[in-house]
Design a protein around this motif. Sequence first.
Motif, mmCIF file in Angstrom:
data_model
loop_
_atom_site.group_PDB
_atom_site.id
_atom_site.type_symbol
_atom_site.label_atom_id
_atom_site.label_comp_id
_atom_site.label_asym_id
_atom_site.label_seq_id
_atom_site.Cartn_x
_atom_site.Cartn_y
_atom_site.Cartn_z
ATOM 1 N N ASP A 145 0.858 -1.191 0.000
ATOM 2 C CA ASP A 145 0.000 0.000 0.000
ATOM 3 C C ASP A 145 0.894 1.242 0.000
ATOM 4 O O ASP A 145 1.054 1.918 1.017
ATOM 5 C CB ASP A 145 -0.923 -0.008 1.212
ATOM 6 C CG ASP A 145 -1.949 1.126 1.171
ATOM 7 O OD1 ASP A 145 -1.978 1.867 0.164
ATOM 8 O OD2 ASP A 145 -2.698 1.285 2.156
ATOM 9 N N LEU A 146 1.480 1.534 -1.143
ATOM 10 C CA LEU A 146 2.398 2.673 -1.255
ATOM 11 C C LEU A 146 1.685 3.984 -0.920
ATOM 12 O O LEU A 146 2.229 4.830 -0.198
ATOM 13 C CB LEU A 146 2.980 2.735 -2.666
ATOM 14 C CG LEU A 146 3.812 1.536 -3.134
ATOM 15 C CD1 LEU A 146 4.239 1.727 -4.585
ATOM 16 C CD2 LEU A 146 5.042 1.356 -2.253
ATOM 17 N N THR A 147 0.478 4.148 -1.452
ATOM 18 C CA THR A 147 -0.258 5.392 -1.224
ATOM 19 C C THR A 147 -0.606 5.561 0.253
ATOM 20 O O THR A 147 -0.390 6.630 0.849
ATOM 21 C CB THR A 147 -1.537 5.423 -2.069
ATOM 22 O OG1 THR A 147 -1.187 5.324 -3.454
ATOM 23 C CG2 THR A 147 -2.300 6.717 -1.843
ATOM 24 N N GLY A 148 -1.156 4.507 0.871
ATOM 25 C CA GLY A 148 -1.557 4.598 2.275
ATOM 26 C C GLY A 148 -0.388 4.899 3.186
ATOM 27 O O GLY A 148 -0.486 5.750 4.096
ATOM 28 N N MET A 149 0.753 4.239 2.962
ATOM 29 C CA MET A 149 1.923 4.484 3.802
ATOM 30 C C MET A 149 2.487 5.880 3.571
ATOM 31 O O MET A 149 3.007 6.512 4.494
ATOM 32 C CB MET A 149 2.979 3.416 3.548
ATOM 33 C CG MET A 149 2.623 2.062 4.142
ATOM 34 S SD MET A 149 3.997 0.881 4.111
ATOM 35 C CE MET A 149 4.037 0.500 2.376
#
Length: 643
Positions: A145-149
């Motif tokens: 989850d690149l965006t969430g992190m």
Amino acid sequence: MSKQVKQLDRVIIRFAGDSGDGMQLTGDRFTQESAAFGNDLVTLPNFPAEIRAPQGTIPGVSSFQVHFADHDILTPGDAPDVLVAMNPAALKANLADLPKGATIIVDTHDFTKRNLEKAGYAENPLDSIDDTAGPLADFGVHPVDLTGMTVEAVKEFGLSRKDAARAKNMFALGLLSWMYGRPTDTTESFLSKRFAKVPDIRDANITAFKAGWNFGETTETFVVRYEVKPATMAPGTYRNITGNLALAWGLVAGGVQSGLPVFLGTYPITPASDILHELSKHKGFGVTTFQAEDEIAGIGAAIGASFGGALGVTSTSGPGVALKSEAIGLAVMTELPLIVVDVQRGGPSTGLPTKTEQADLLQAMFGRNGEAPVPVVAPQSPGDCFEAAVEATRIAVTYRTPVMLLSDGYLANGSEPWRIPDVADLPSIDPAFATADDLTDEGEFQPYARDPETLARPWAPPGVAGLEHRIGGLEKADITGNISYDPANHDFMVRTRQAKIDRIADSLPPLEVDDPSGGEAKVLVLGWGSTYGPIGAACRRVRRAGYHVAQAHLRHLNPFPKDLGEVLKRYDKVLVPEMNLGQLSMLLRAKYLVDAIGYNQVNGMPIKAAELAEAVGHLVAEAEGIPLEELDLSVATSQEVHQ
């Protein structure tokens, strides 16, 4: 946590996402990090023609591929070892290019039902990673989850969720920088400078970049990091450079070496616009840039600058060359120096504005009314655009002629390490302007008298007493330059202008032929322009498998090198790979009566080395009487396959 370190000799990484996800910036930063580390590298940016294609759709996917290695490489690679996919469309658009065993790092955040439908997925492919029959079964997939992190990492800066999510490309860059041991100082300095006026955005991007690095260092998802050592290169000072940047600098160098002010009269067009952007920065070197209202005005101004004693340059792509054709004919008739830069792209008409092609060769050769011969020069790599521009300047100034400089979209936007040349090694170019000393004993100026060696006429800028003369597009009388409708004179002048271009061949070095077999090869692979890399990589693979093949590459396409015919006669078979339907093959067949065999591709992408190697191998087998079933290229190492 202890991480395993694995040594690799080369890696091909492709960053892919929506055209608003910053994939070009991400790829460029990874490239700069690799250049700073000392790897050899070649890049391939690939982006849609629309300014903003529909978000989340396959037509809107933008990608950047970088091939970096600890040895000399020639191409951006046929197939990525690693794909970083930021959404379902990026995964779908690039999946077919991946070899079995490739690594996929995918941002799970945008794998929503709506985005999956936009990409043409009936079901989420990430739900079946462990399914041996699933679409991702052949790959090593890492859902992250690149965006969430990223949003979580930068929340202290008070950005909106949308603005915070935009830094996800820097998180991905940080992760990949950790995986491959890239230096981070260059990227942090870049971000600090780029966003200096917006501290929150600056700090958020730097934080996301560091968070990606730290995630790689601490997570159990990635237990292996890779090391690609610096490449061995000839001593010198290097920098990473794109073809358009190198070409612009070559024009500046041509102006300095000839002592002429450079005037660029142009109209913006993809993929040539960066030349205008770069040259506009160099007023300190006597460069003037003029963005005209259209293509015709741009070249008209450049011709006027040449008449006034400057180095006139105009830059464009194929559609613009069509518009400039009448004015190029005017420069042929007036015999003034002019450089016409054609950064080729897919055609016809508007065609594929952001894709590459080599289909303007015949237009460069013959795309004017009447007998209007023009020299044609083509660079072979991004860095070679510099030397090609200097060479075009030499020819234009010495022979008083417009010169076509044929780059293409792949060279223009791609990059490689470039050794900065010593100024002392650059050629001196003498404009040899006419002076009052050139008047006859009777005090007359002869504007169409000829230099006995080059057949060039005098270059007489206005303002010098006694050198007044007629200029224009009507046929000139020999010697006097007066308007002439005499049939015999027209025949003579047409032949003289052609002979002047032919004389350029006297100044060209012999054609270099790469033939390690010492003359045993029966097949010659002959190319021009950006096919140099794929041809070289294909020939390496064929030789590695134990077969003989020779390679030669043409920089000068009009006139050809004087010994080209002799070289062609040495070989039983001649293969000509081109990103067109056989334009150089046609010219070779017509001039040398050689049975040139075309290997032709017009899909908007560079030729793949492995596929070309198969074609070369088949031709070698035919020439040497080897049964095709006995042909074996598999012994070539992975290094040669991917170069």
